[in-house]
Design an enzyme around this catalytic site. Structure first.
Site, PDB file in Angstrom:
ATOM      1  N   ASP A  12      94.953 103.149  94.761  1.00 52.82           N
ATOM      2  CA  ASP A  12      94.590 104.165  95.751  1.00 52.82           C
ATOM      3  C   ASP A  12      95.735 104.491  96.705  1.00 52.82           C
ATOM      4  O   ASP A  12      95.515 104.795  97.874  1.00 52.82           O
ATOM      5  CB  ASP A  12      93.343 103.739  96.556  1.00 52.82           C
ATOM      6  CG  ASP A  12      92.186 103.424  95.639  1.00 52.82           C
ATOM      7  OD1 ASP A  12      92.005 104.173  94.666  1.00 52.82           O
ATOM      8  OD2 ASP A  12      91.486 102.431  95.885  1.00 52.82           O
ATOM      9  N   HIS A  42      91.087 108.651  90.607  1.00 51.31           N
ATOM     10  CA  HIS A  42      92.222 109.343  91.222  1.00 51.31           C
ATOM     11  C   HIS A  42      91.744 110.651  91.825  1.00 51.31           C
ATOM     12  O   HIS A  42      90.941 111.356  91.231  1.00 51.31           O
ATOM     13  CB  HIS A  42      93.283 109.681  90.178  1.00 51.31           C
ATOM     14  CG  HIS A  42      93.773 108.508  89.418  1.00 51.31           C
ATOM     15  ND1 HIS A  42      94.573 107.550  89.980  1.00 51.31           N
ATOM     16  CD2 HIS A  42      93.577 108.117  88.149  1.00 51.31           C
ATOM     17  CE1 HIS A  42      94.850 106.624  89.080  1.00 51.31           C
ATOM     18  NE2 HIS A  42      94.248 106.939  87.957  1.00 51.31           N
TER      19      HIS A  42
HETATM   20  P1  GTP Z   1      95.198 106.599  93.215  1.00 53.61           P
HETATM   21  O1  GTP Z   1      94.122 105.643  92.832  1.00 53.61           O
HETATM   22  O2  GTP Z   1      96.507 105.964  93.537  1.00 53.61           O
HETATM   23  O3  GTP Z   1      95.309 107.781  92.315  1.00 53.61           O
HETATM   24  O4  GTP Z   1      94.788 107.170  94.616  1.00 53.61           O
HETATM   25  P2  GTP Z   1      93.468 107.874  94.881  1.00 53.61           P
HETATM   26  O5  GTP Z   1      93.621 109.293  94.553  1.00 53.61           O
HETATM   27  O6  GTP Z   1      92.333 107.115  94.299  1.00 53.61           O
HETATM   28  O7  GTP Z   1      93.430 107.668  96.408  1.00 53.61           O
HETATM   29  P3  GTP Z   1      92.182 107.966  97.295  1.00 53.61           P
HETATM   30  O8  GTP Z   1      90.914 107.830  96.612  1.00 53.61           O
HETATM   31  O9  GTP Z   1      92.416 107.174  98.519  1.00 53.61           O
HETATM   32  O10 GTP Z   1      92.352 109.468  97.561  1.00 53.61           O
HETATM   33  C1  GTP Z   1      93.288 109.883  98.360  1.00 53.61           C
HETATM   34  C2  GTP Z   1      92.697 110.886  99.289  1.00 53.61           C
HETATM   35  O11 GTP Z   1      93.718 111.261 100.163  1.00 53.61           O
HETATM   36  C3  GTP Z   1      92.291 112.147  98.566  1.00 53.61           C
HETATM   37  O12 GTP Z   1      91.300 112.819  99.265  1.00 53.61           O
HETATM   38  C4  GTP Z   1      93.606 112.922  98.539  1.00 53.61           C
HETATM   39  O13 GTP Z   1      93.393 114.313  98.429  1.00 53.61           O
HETATM   40  C5  GTP Z   1      94.162 112.560  99.887  1.00 53.61           C
HETATM   41  N1  GTP Z   1      95.628 112.461  99.975  1.00 53.61           N
HETATM   42  C6  GTP Z   1      96.548 112.146  99.025  1.00 53.61           C
HETATM   43  N2  GTP Z   1      97.779 112.148  99.567  1.00 53.61           N
HETATM   44  C7  GTP Z   1      97.616 112.474 100.873  1.00 53.61           C
HETATM   45  C8  GTP Z   1      98.511 112.612 101.958  1.00 53.61           C
HETATM   46  O14 GTP Z   1      99.706 112.450 101.847  1.00 53.61           O
HETATM   47  N3  GTP Z   1      97.950 112.934 103.170  1.00 53.61           N
HETATM   48  C9  GTP Z   1      96.617 113.110 103.346  1.00 53.61           C
HETATM   49  N4  GTP Z   1      96.171 113.411 104.552  1.00 53.61           N
HETATM   50  N5  GTP Z   1      95.761 112.978 102.347  1.00 53.61           N
HETATM   51  C10 GTP Z   1      96.250 112.651 101.127  1.00 53.61           C
HETATM   52 MG    MG Z   2      92.152 105.396  93.171  1.00 53.30          MG
END
Ligand code: GTP
Ligand code: MG
Length: 336
Positions: A12, A42
């Site tokens: 995440d 993701h």
């Molecule tokens: P992975 O498992 O690594 O793919 O990450 P994930 O996508 O599961 O992470 P998570 O569920 O925490 O989701 C990330 C959230 O943060 C989503 O709503 C994304 O759109 C958002 N996000 C990703 N990068 C950024 C960022 O740099 N800034 C902000 N504010 N939000 C982000």
């Molecule tokens: Mg994730």
């Protein structure tokens, strides 16, 4: 050019966003999901979540592949194929391990003990090891999609096509790492594992990008070096919930030692840092490094110089994410 994106902390870190960005800018021939199962979610951009198909679906010109090291729940994968209308451009490897209903039940012990998500991925892998799991080629509903991913990828790689591989979870969940065991996932989570999940060797990999978030988050149980109190968390104004589990994630400071180890274990060539806008206000949507506040520039520069000392392969931090939108990205690849 074959690039692998992996997580540097406990998953995440924002790999979904990073893969989405790279898939849209680099126009890969293939985006390949390697490893994990439906427990590894993701988020590509707001509201666009996947757990089985590659986050690279966001580029309509890329072909999508699910590597044989990925554990599949046919119902989930078919639903995602339909939801994102990718049925004409996705291939699933003949050899993917299949989750059956009983695997979810058998995971209950792990859910209680180490905080697993409970989708059945671990027990399905156990059956694979015991040679009694069923694999994708035995599942009627997957037949229209079956391909040999190893052969597709190695052919595209020999033809010098761009291939983007999406690893799952993060370094801190690696099964074989004695420091984290038993609070780990059911496979290793470094680049070599994801190459093996596809069926290619380490020499086929050109770039290995480790994704870190500006702070550490953890959804399951297990140790974390820094752990913000509820009061600290509220002061920082950051709240996170698991993509798949919906559980509140524990949060803490960026862990430099863990980051160093992740760079070494992956022979990382580059790193991405996400969510700087969440940790440091007033940086939302910034697209130019010089426009970041000095506090963020110092934060990034310090991590960069620490990591560069660790490994001769590591060229530096190349991507900085300043918001959930794919456009909210500082891309330093041409300037380092
Ligand atoms: P992975 O498992 O690594 O793919 O990450 P994930 O996508 O599961 O992470 P998570 O569920 O925490 O989701 C990330 C959230 O943060 C989503 O709503 C994304 O759109 C958002 N996000 C990703 N990068 C950024 C960022 O740099 N800034 C902000 N504010 N939000 C982000
Ligand atoms: Mg994730």
């Amino acid at each position: 050019m074959l690039s692998i994106v992996v997580g540097g902390f406990y998953g995440d870190e924002g790999k979904g966003k990073v893969v989405g960005y790279l898939a849209s800018t680099d126009n890969p021939e293939f985006v390949v999901r390697a490893g994990g199962g439906p427990q590894a979610g993701h988020t590509v951009t707001e509201g666009k979540k996947v757990t089985q198909i590659p986050s690279g679906f966001i580029n309509p010109d890329s072909k999508l592949l699910i590597a044989r090291g990925t554990v599949i729940n046919p119902e989930v994968v078919l639903r995602e194929i339909e939801n994102y209308a990718v049925s004409n451009r996705i291939g699933i490897d003949y050899g993917c391990t299949i989750i059956q209903e009983e695997h979810k039940e058998r995971e209950q012990d792990l859910v209680n003990r180490v905080g697993s998500v409970g989708t059945g991925t671990g027990p399905a892998r156990v059956d694979r090891i015991l040679r009694k799991a069923i694999i994708a080629k035995e599942v009627e509903s997957l037949k229209p999609y079956l391909v040999d991913v190893a052969s597709e990828v190695s052919q595209a790689s020999s033809a010098n096509k761009n291939i983007l591989v999406e690893g799952v979870q993060g370094y801190g969940l690696s099964l074989l790492n004695y420091k984290f065991y038993p609070f780990v996932t059911s496979q290793d989570t470094t680049a070599s594992q994801f190459a093996a999940d596809i069926g290619i060797g380490p020499k086929a990999i050109d770039e290995i990008i480790v994704v870190f978030k500006s702070y550490v988050s953890r959804v399951g149980k297990g140790p974390m070096k820094s752990h913000w109190s509820e009061e600290e968390r509220q002061k920082k104004g950051i709240e996170e919930r698991g993509t798949v589990s919906g559980r509140l994630r524990r949060l803490g400071d960026f862990d430099k030692n863990m980051a160093k180890e992740a760079i070494i274990a992956n022979t990382a060539t580059a790193a991405a840092i996400t969510c700087v806008d969440r940790l440091f206000k007033d940086n939302s949507g910034v697209k130019d490094f010089n426009k970041l506040t000095l506090q963020v520039q110092d934060f990034i520069n310090e991590i960069n110089s620490t990591l560069k000392k660790e490994s001769p392969y590591f060229k530096g931090i190349t991507l900085i994410s300043t918001g959930p939108d794919l456009k909210d990205t500082i891309d330093l690849r041409r300037s380092i």
